[in-house]
Design an enzyme around this catalytic site. Structure first.
Site, PDB file in Angstrom:
ATOM      1  N   ASP A  33      59.324  57.201   7.784  1.00 33.46           N
ATOM      2  CA  ASP A  33      59.352  56.596   9.120  1.00 33.46           C
ATOM      3  C   ASP A  33      57.935  56.118   9.462  1.00 33.46           C
ATOM      4  OD1 ASP A  33      60.242  55.884  11.627  1.00 33.46           O
ATOM      5  OD2 ASP A  33      59.960  57.881  12.483  1.00 33.46           O
ATOM      6  N   MET A  34      57.817  54.860   9.824  1.00 29.14           N
ATOM      7  CA  MET A  34      56.493  54.336  10.169  1.00 29.14           C
ATOM      8  C   MET A  34      56.005  54.984  11.472  1.00 29.14           C
ATOM      9  SD  MET A  34      56.380  52.458   7.640  1.00 29.14           S
ATOM     10  CE  MET A  34      54.746  51.799   7.857  1.00 29.14           C
ATOM     11  N   TYR A  75      55.317  49.286  16.062  1.00 24.14           N
ATOM     12  CA  TYR A  75      54.919  48.002  16.646  1.00 24.14           C
ATOM     13  C   TYR A  75      53.418  48.012  16.982  1.00 24.14           C
ATOM     14  CZ  TYR A  75      59.875  46.670  17.310  1.00 24.14           C
ATOM     15  OH  TYR A  75      61.192  46.336  17.121  1.00 24.14           O
ATOM     16  N   ARG A  84      49.108  58.649  23.300  1.00 21.66           N
ATOM     17  CA  ARG A  84      49.995  59.794  23.577  1.00 21.66           C
ATOM     18  C   ARG A  84      49.184  61.006  24.036  1.00 21.66           C
ATOM     19  NH1 ARG A  84      54.833  59.283  18.932  1.00 21.66           N
ATOM     20  NH2 ARG A  84      54.726  57.014  18.884  1.00 21.66           N
ATOM     21  N   ASP A 104      61.987  50.251  10.917  1.00 22.16           N
ATOM     22  CA  ASP A 104      60.812  50.958  10.393  1.00 22.16           C
ATOM     23  C   ASP A 104      61.151  52.282   9.713  1.00 22.16           C
ATOM     24  OD1 ASP A 104      61.398  52.594  12.585  1.00 22.16           O
ATOM     25  OD2 ASP A 104      59.296  53.033  12.953  1.00 22.16           O
ATOM     26  N   GLU A 105      62.370  52.401   9.239  1.00 24.69           N
ATOM     27  CA  GLU A 105      62.799  53.666   8.620  1.00 24.69           C
ATOM     28  C   GLU A 105      63.533  53.396   7.318  1.00 24.69           C
ATOM     29  OE1 GLU A 105      65.209  56.723  11.109  1.00 24.69           O
ATOM     30  OE2 GLU A 105      65.215  54.762  12.080  1.00 24.69           O
TER      31      GLU A 105
END
Ligand code: TTP
Length: 627
Positions: free
Chosen positions: A18-19, A23, A60, A120-121
């Protein structure tokens, strides 16, 4: 509903990659000055700074979340860099993200079967690669283990201190069970692949490595960004014991709520308290068994080996005061969506030789009065005709039909709050030869049919429209709020449409069996040619769509019936040819699976010195009545 697939291949090595904040990474690569800064990508929207759809890990840390709007993010993180999603035709243009995802897939797919699960996975089946590695260069024999692999998190491995040393010991244990050794090899391969991705694309990604897709997916998100997590079988019980049911794929919705509310099941491990029979009694046979399996970490889902999207979709939401109120406004937006869809399916055909067969319209709407407040706008489908104007025209008809049904006998004023259009049932076209392409071309142009009202079908319930989880699930979709493309899914119960697909495919699969397979082959790709030559007017405006639907219905009713018809035609038209007339290179142009058969026919024909009326393959299949 989920379908249980017991894992019969216990020793598989599956990775889910998973990236990280995808984006954002794509935007940071475009503008390297943003690297390392708190950054978020916002959906095009001028209300309160737009909706955040991707948030960097730096942002985050300040508490910036995807659910925020730009203005809110600026309050918690004044230095945040907000980057707008590119816009085309008044809506998000995701092409840059799609192609960035493809770059990654092309690297990841080098080591094993690869399934692109979203923009993206990716799932990888690394079983063969891991087994070869274990035979040739087992980790215990390696002098140095890849540094990135040593940073792996191995679930169930105790002690935070000296983590890397513990991990190293885990990798090189000679007394480890075979399954763990395979996982160790898988983890080394994944670490290497992630390194390649970083080198080639500048993107970081995270991964889960386990014995099945379900566990690999759970693990990939456990340590992010740029890390990987391994799930040995011995750690599965503890992992699931504390995993909230709602975190599990397919338990996020009603089923998960029912487990919580009706059975008091809060974690996946809580399901262990129930027998399979009890779960079946409550949720039906399949779902019951599926639940029983997942409580034990059992899942036999295969990595599908598909890197292309299963459908293409694009949509736009019109929240609050932006809701569309007039047919003209709907038409104008539909036209723009259709333009984009048309470009994308055309590109897919050019690049991948794939043809989309179904056009579907989804919408969300409400009426100004509260009569039937829960009534949903029905999704509608029809055969897909290539060409912007045709797609626009058909989409409009689908909308009008849906609207009529939605309004019923009440002629209320209405508002549309989301519109989406998708192209589905995408099938490969044979790409082996120019003859195939020739017939495919015929088939394509003939397949263009009007979406007459007879062709319009109800589609799957439209409840997913605009819903973040699955607007037109598992496809390469692009929607204003949830722009998250899902690529593949065959886990769910087959849809009506898929049934048609499956049966058509099955009948095509039989093309290399028995007599007349060349006829079956061409009939599979070129049914219309037959129609055209037998009755040139049969594809006339009023019946084109009906014809195509008949073709599908034949497949649906009986996978063999179409073949039966062809045999009859074969009897009528009998394939007469002069073997001497046939240029041998023409045979080379046929798909491999029928070359041998045709050669056989030609040889036997030569032996029999058959010189019959008629001519070559071209003439036989020609749409020209005079040929
Ligand atoms: P995700 O993989 O869900 O998230 P992410 O890659 O941004 O972050 P993480 O590191 O936590 O995995 O989504 C991939 C991309 O899909 C994301 O970068 C933006 C897009 N996306 C949307 O456009 N809308 C959405 O609601 C979600 C969830 C994602």
């Amino acid at each position: 509903m989920p379908i249980p697939r017991p894992d019969l291949q216990g020793d598989r090595v599956i990775a889910h990659v998973d990236m990280d904040c995808f984006y954002v990474q794509v935007e940071q690569r475009k503008q390297p000055k943003l690297r390392g800064l708190p950054t978020a990508v916002v959906q095009y929207n001028d209300w309160k700074g737009g909706a955040l759809i991707a948030v960097s890990y730096e942002a985050r840390k300040f508490g910036v979340k995807r659910s925020m709007r730009g203005a809110e993010a600026e309050m918690v993180c004044p230095n945040i860099q907000l980057v707008q999603v590119p816009v085309a035709r008044g809506k998000a243009d995701l092409n840059a993200y799609r192609s960035a995802g493809s770059e990654v897939v092309s690297i990841l797919s080098t080591k094993g079967r690869c399934e692109r699960a979203s923009i993206d996975e990716v799932y990888l089946d690394l079983t063969d690669a891991a087994e070869s590695m274990l035979l040739e260069t087992p980790p215990e024999a390696l002098e140095d283990i890849d540094e990135e692999a040593l940073k792996s998190h191995v679930l169930g491995l105790s002690g935070d201190e000296d983590r890397e040393k513990n991990v190293q010991r885990w990798f090189i244990r000679s007394d480890a069970i075979h399954q763990d050794k395979l996982l160790a090899c898988g983890a080394i391969i994944v670490a290497h692949l992630r390194g390649e991705v970083l080198k080639e694309t500048e993107f970081t990604c995270s991964a889960g490595i386990a014995h099945n897709k379900m566990l690999a997916k759970l693990a990939s998100g456990m340590h992010k960004p740029a890390q990987q997590t391994i799930v040995p079988s011995s750690a599965v019980k503890d992992l699931l014991a504390s995993l909230p049911v709602k975190k599990m794929k397919q338990l996020g919705g009603k089923l998960g709520s029912s487990l919580q509310n009706d059975l008091g099941v809060n974690t996946v491990g809580d399901l262990l308290k129930f027998s399979e029979e009890k779960l079946q009694e409550r949720y039906g046979f399949n779902t019951g068994t599926w639940l029983w399996n997942i409580a034990r970490g059992i899942s036999g889902d295969e990595v599908k080996g598909r890197v292309l999207p299963k459908s293409h979709g694009c949509g736009k939401t019109f929240p609050g005061p932006r809701a569309l109120k007039t047919a003209a406004a709907v038409e104008s937006w539909l036209n723009q969506l259709c333009e984009e869809l048309s470009e994308r399916i055309q590109l897919d055909m050019d690049q991948n030789k794939r043809v989309a067969h179904t056009l579907t319209l989804h919408a969300r709407a409400f009426k100004s009065s509260d009569v039937e407040p829960h009534k949903k706008f029905p999704s509608k489908s029809c055969p897909l005709r290539y060409g912007i104007n045709k797609i626009q025209e058909d989409a409009k008809k689908l909308f009008d039909t849906g609207l009529r049904e939605f309004l019923g006998s009440h002629s209320n004023a209405w508002r549309v709050t989301s519109l989406a259009i998708s192209a589905g049932k995408i099938l490969d076209t044979p790409r082996t030869s120019s003859i195939s392409r020739f017939f495919q071309g015929k088939s394509l142009s003939s397949a263009i049919s009007d979406a007459s009202n007879d062709d319009i079908q109800d589609d799957a319930p439209s409840s997913s429209i605009g819903c973040k989880e699955n607007i037109v699930p598992e496809s390469d979709n692009d929607e204003e709020v949830f722009a998250h493309g899902k690529y593949v899914k065959e886990d769910d119960a087959p849809s009506k449409d898929r049934k048609i697909d499956v049966l058509c495919t099955q009948s095509r699969k039989q093309k290399d069996k028995g007599n007349g397979s060349i006829l079956k082959f061409f009939s599979g790709t070129n049914t219309s040619t037959k129609h055209a030559s037998n009755a040139p007017s049969s594809w006339s405006e009023s019946h084109k769509g009906q014809d195509q639907r008949d073709h599908q219905e034949e497949c649906l009713v009986d996978g063999h019936s179409r073949l039966g018809k062809i045999s009859n035609q074969q009897r009528d038209d009998s394939w007469n040819f002069n073997a001497e007339d046939i240029d041998p290179s023409v045979i080379d142009e046929l798909p491999q699976e029928i070359q041998r058969e045709v050669r056989g026919w030609i040889c036997s024909s030569k032996r029999a010195k058959t010189t019959k009326r008629g001519s070559s393959i071209f003439h036989y299949f020609s749409t020209d009545d005079n040929a």
